[in-house]
Design a protein around this motif. Structure first.
Motif, short mmCIF file in Angstrom:
data_model
loop_
_atom_site.label_atom_id
_atom_site.label_comp_id
_atom_site.label_asym_id
_atom_site.label_seq_id
_atom_site.Cartn_x
_atom_site.Cartn_y
_atom_site.Cartn_z
N ARG A 104 0.92 -1.56 0.23
CA ARG A 104 -0.01 -0.33 -0.42
C ARG A 104 1.05 1.64 0.21
O ARG A 104 2.15 1.26 0.92
CB ARG A 104 -0.63 0.14 1.26
N ASP A 105 0.14 2.44 0.03
CA ASP A 105 1.46 3.44 -0.33
C ASP A 105 1.50 3.55 1.17
O ASP A 105 0.78 4.38 2.06
CB ASP A 105 0.34 4.62 -0.71
N GLY A 106 2.81 4.16 1.01
CA GLY A 106 3.74 4.36 2.48
C GLY A 106 4.11 3.52 3.18
O GLY A 106 4.80 3.95 4.02
N ASP A 107 3.95 2.40 2.60
CA ASP A 107 4.55 0.46 3.48
C ASP A 107 5.95 0.94 3.09
O ASP A 107 6.35 1.85 1.43
CB ASP A 107 4.05 -0.71 2.37
N ARG A 108 6.84 0.64 3.29
CA ARG A 108 8.05 0.60 3.81
C ARG A 108 9.07 -0.37 3.38
O ARG A 108 8.29 -1.80 3.95
CB ARG A 108 8.87 1.71 4.72
N ILE A 132 5.02 3.01 -2.27
CA ILE A 132 6.25 2.48 -1.85
C ILE A 132 7.64 3.31 -1.12
O ILE A 132 8.67 3.97 -1.75
CB ILE A 132 6.37 1.38 -1.64
N GLU A 133 8.25 2.97 -0.20
CA GLU A 133 9.64 4.18 0.05
C GLU A 133 10.63 2.22 0.44
O GLU A 133 10.58 1.54 1.02
CB GLU A 133 9.99 4.69 1.14
N THR A 155 9.76 0.56 11.18
CA THR A 155 9.01 1.22 11.49
C THR A 155 7.76 0.31 11.54
O THR A 155 7.59 -0.42 11.28
CB THR A 155 9.06 2.88 10.84
N PRO A 156 6.21 1.56 12.25
CA PRO A 156 4.92 0.94 12.45
C PRO A 156 5.25 0.03 10.91
O PRO A 156 3.75 -0.17 10.47
CB PRO A 156 4.18 1.83 13.18
N ARG A 157 5.39 1.37 9.75
CA ARG A 157 5.01 1.24 8.06
C ARG A 157 6.12 0.25 7.36
O ARG A 157 5.79 -0.04 6.28
CB ARG A 157 5.37 2.70 7.63
N THR A 158 6.98 -0.38 8.68
CA THR A 158 7.69 -1.19 7.04
C THR A 158 7.01 -2.90 7.44
O THR A 158 6.67 -3.59 7.98
CB THR A 158 8.51 -1.89 8.51
N ARG A 159 6.71 -3.13 6.14
CA ARG A 159 5.79 -4.51 5.46
C ARG A 159 6.92 -5.18 5.27
O ARG A 159 6.69 -6.30 5.40
CB ARG A 159 5.41 -3.78 4.16
#
Length: 397
Positions: A104-108, A132-133, A155-159
């Motif tokens: 999803r948009d913003g996943d890392r 993603i980043e 981080t919490p956004r790390t997928r």
């Protein structure tokens, strides 16, 4: 318990089973390993069977040999046979898992500088598609992925944590088990590229803690080209949606519905190189017969010997890194392009390869390198072959 290396009798047997050693000094096992006779025989026998019976009929007759592939791979990496899929190469195996993640948009994605070109361009494509980043973790002072920095990068956004176990362009063996502990503690998916490690050193998914692992047949496992495999843990199977499916990976229920098969074979396609699947199973069984720890000990010892010998040549610069190093040795010769070094060694019937910056944009240029010569050893190589190699380089020196 300390596991010994292979005996000289074992090495002699490996060489007796490897026809190519009579033709060349093969230090390009990170490209393609020399295939042993049992694997050649298995592939040829099935192709002969196809010629006599027809392809479908030959596959049906060889079902037990095809099934043996899954058991062999499961034994090699410590998983259940149904957690293995047969894929046509390591890159496609990696792709089937990576593109099956619902980013999803913003996943890392967190990765390191050892990541291979095919993996990294996929990250870039997913960044373009989904927003993603990509977080690159720097190396520590030894040259392996910095574990403290890795832990801090999640981080919490790390997928996803994605790691290349053994890069193609240095002797590094990344600390995959330590990375697994960090990923497990963070509750993050862990994808390991074992393209160069499977067959070179012991690889056990339980010890490593990865959820997904991809590998090839043609390199250190010494299987046929056009073969690979994918491990997907039961624990994360339903978190991945195969990017494409067919009658092998899904059951067509009715006009408007289908269901994925309940195991890793949902990542396979029905049409495949059957002789290759059989051959890869034989190659894996062959390696297991000698013992992967013993093979790994010998490969790493040969790599260490080569580095030691090369360090005594005045115009040779070694470029390996890492706290733990394997059988891939990279270097350059002062005043000579890597391609020239490769060609001169080829004239002496010594196979090596070149790793270019185009395959390692976040590693080699970072170290001020455009390309390196890569010599990659296997357990069937000998100390005498290393001496011949060093003498040949000494003459170039």
């Amino acid at each position: 318990m300390i596991v010994p290396s292979l005996s000289q009798q074992d090495v002699s047997l490996l060489r007796e089973d490897t026809p190519g050693v009579s033709q060349v000094v093969h230090f390009n096992n990170a490209g393609t390993g020399l295939v042993p006779t049992p694997v050649l025989d298995a592939v040829k026998n099935h192709l002969d069977l196809e010629a006599r019976l027809g392809g479908y009929e030959a596959a049906a007759a060889a079902k037990s040999e095809m099934d043996a592939f899954y058991s062999a791979l499961g034994a090699l990496i410590g998983c259940k046979p149904h957690e293995i899929a047969y894929i046509e190469n390591a890159t496609r195996a990696w792709d089937m898992a990576f593109y099956g993640i619902d980013f999803r948009d913003g996943d890392r994605i967190v990765t390191g500088r050892a990541e291979y070109v095919s993996n990294y361009v996929a990250f870039l494509q997913m960044k373009r598609r989904k927003g993603i980043e990509i977080d690159i973790v720097e190396d520590d002072e030894s040259g392996q992925i910095d574990l403290k920095a890795l832990k801090a990068a999640i981080t919490p956004r790390t997928r996803l944590v994605a790691l290349t176990h053994v890069p193609t362009f240095s002797g590094l063996i990344n600390p995959a088990e330590d990375v697994g502990e960090i990923a497990r503690a963070a509750g993050v998916l862990y994808l390991l590229d074992a393209c160069q490690s499977a067959g070179q050193i012991p690889v056990n998914v339980n010890d490593i803690g990865c959820h997904i692992l991809s590998g090839t047949g043609r390199k250190y496992l010494r299987g046929p080209r056009g073969t690979g495999f994918l491990y997907v843990s039961d624990a994360v199977l339903d978190q991945l949606d195969p990017p494409f499916i067919d009658l092998q990976s899904a059951n067509w229920i009715d006009e408007n519905s289908y269901e994925l098969v309940p195991h890793a074979q949902r990542f396979e396609t029905w049409e495949r190189y059957v002789a290759g699947q059989i051959g890869l199973g034989v190659a894996v069984t062959y390696a297991i017969g000698f013992g992967m720890e013993r093979i790994g000990n010998r490969v790493c010892a040969l790599g260490a010997q080569m580095r030691s010998e090369l360090s005594g040549l005045s115009r040779i610069a070694l470029h390996d890194k890492g706290a733990r190093k394997g059988g891939i040795v990279t270097f350059t010769v002062e005043g000579e392009r890597p391609e020239q070094t490769k060609d001169r060694l080829a004239a002496a019937r010594i196979n090596v390869s070149i790793s270019n910056a185009a395959s390692a944009r976040i590693d080699l240029p970072h170290r001020g390198l455009d390309a390196v010569v890569r010599a990659s050893l296997h357990a069937f190589n000998t100390e005498e072959e290393i001496e011949l190699f060093v003498k040949a380089l000494g003459r170039l020196n």
